[in-house]
Design an enzyme around this catalytic site. Sequence first.
Site, PDB file in Angstrom:
ATOM      1  N   GLU A 158       1.985   1.850  -3.435  1.00 31.44           N
ATOM      2  CA  GLU A 158       0.905   2.454  -4.238  1.00 31.44           C
ATOM      3  C   GLU A 158       0.940   3.975  -4.108  1.00 31.44           C
ATOM      4  OE1 GLU A 158      -3.226   3.992  -3.359  1.00 31.44           O
ATOM      5  OE2 GLU A 158      -3.239   1.857  -2.828  1.00 31.44           O
ATOM      6  N   HIS A 212       0.823  -1.207   0.000  1.00 32.07           N
ATOM      7  CA  HIS A 212       0.000   0.000   0.000  1.00 32.07           C
ATOM      8  C   HIS A 212       0.861   1.262   0.000  1.00 32.07           C
ATOM      9  CE1 HIS A 212      -2.374   3.085   2.365  1.00 32.07           C
ATOM     10  NE2 HIS A 212      -3.071   2.949   1.260  1.00 32.07           N
TER      11      HIS A 212
END
Length: 477
Positions: A87, A84
């Site tokens: 990302e 994450h």
Amino acid sequence: MKRAFTLLALVACLSSGAAFAATTPAVPTPATPSSTASGAELFTLKNGMQLIVQPDRRAPTAVHMVWVRVGSMDEVDGVTGVAHVLEHMMFKGTKTLPPGDFSRRVAALGGRENAFTSRDYTGYYQQIPSNRLEDVMKLESDRFANNQWPDEEFKKELEVVKEERRLRTEDQPRAVLSEQLFATTFIASPYRRPIIGWMSDLDALTPNDARAFYRQWYTPTNAVVVVAGDVDPAKVRAWAEKYYGSIPAHALPERKPRIEPVQQGMRRIAVKAPAEQAYVALAFRTPSLERLDKLTDADNDALALMVLSAVFSGYDGARLDRALTQGENRVADSASSGAMVTGRGPSLFMLSGVPAAGKTAQQVEDALRAEVTRVARDGVSEAELARVKTQWIASTVYERDSVMNQAQELGGNWIQGFPLDANERLLALLRTVTPAQVQAVAAKYFGDDQLTVGTLLPQPLEGLRARPTLPPGTVIR
């Protein structure tokens, strides 16, 4: 108002990361184009990257997505949350773009963009006027191949991610319960870890952890480009070869199976957190839907569990609503179910509820289990199943009005290793599920040994933390 269950909600896990399966499915990599009746086509580029194009000429818009088959389940202990965090870092620059320029350029093209991370995958998208599609393909392929940023950018963005964890997990009592429920339900599976990561791991995460994860997993053979909208597939394929097809590919790390052992008894946890109401969640271990042809007994049971979940809470006034939240003897303010039977890790059937005033979490738990027992004993009617199936058909047609939904559907199915026409096949299979099959799975999969129960014990709201102020313009994705 409760939203009716849809095939997209059942199959696509998207940013929620709520879809699960028992083992990692084999992923097809066709060497020649394939297509569907809806016009979707799949191509394999010269470097092994795949491309899916779904023409829809009703409006001059297009959605461009890149799905990478990597998520939090591919992390290792000590660096949870890195998928994450990466990302976020994908927005922080390339060899030619400074931090923040990617989003500014998409906005200048008249588009909107964002990204999402789940246990199973990471995705990036832009919705733009269709005549600017080539521009965003050039931008996205550049950051896929050439993502780089200074250490200082990582340190700043890591603080944003930590605050996201505080806002969306630590300040949300039910999210805290869910996190601990998964950590208790799973032992060997990486699904036991939160997508956003444990705070101690985020504290220790380094720029090189993110760079290493990027180098390991962001390779053309581990990703698909999905384009839906007012486009010409031949042009899209040519642009994809131009911008994506020249990206060098490398071997992926070996994915170990990490099979979850058989559960050998009920597990219970209680979570204390500042909250106004109690909450109870029941997680039952169930089989997974791994294929859509030559079905195994487990596949057939997974389909029946999907139908059972829709019977319980797939529409306004479904069984859990009627039994738990309505009438003089109501025990819950809300109740729901979910058959999480697709994905790359273990599968669960969830039941949950919020006690009504004067009622306890135990009463809600008992009422939820009583509804399962009732189906196991008395079954469901043909009329009840017909209503569920009719709603699925209608919602599928409605979802196809959105090019974003079309792209999400295609990307999610690719991650799972399903064919392009997976939703049509799934709908056809669900229509064949019988009352006897639904009754059988209700009797088979809801015993104590397959169950983990999580209960939220409300604490005084004075325990809520003061929220720090983030810098102006901070984006929490």
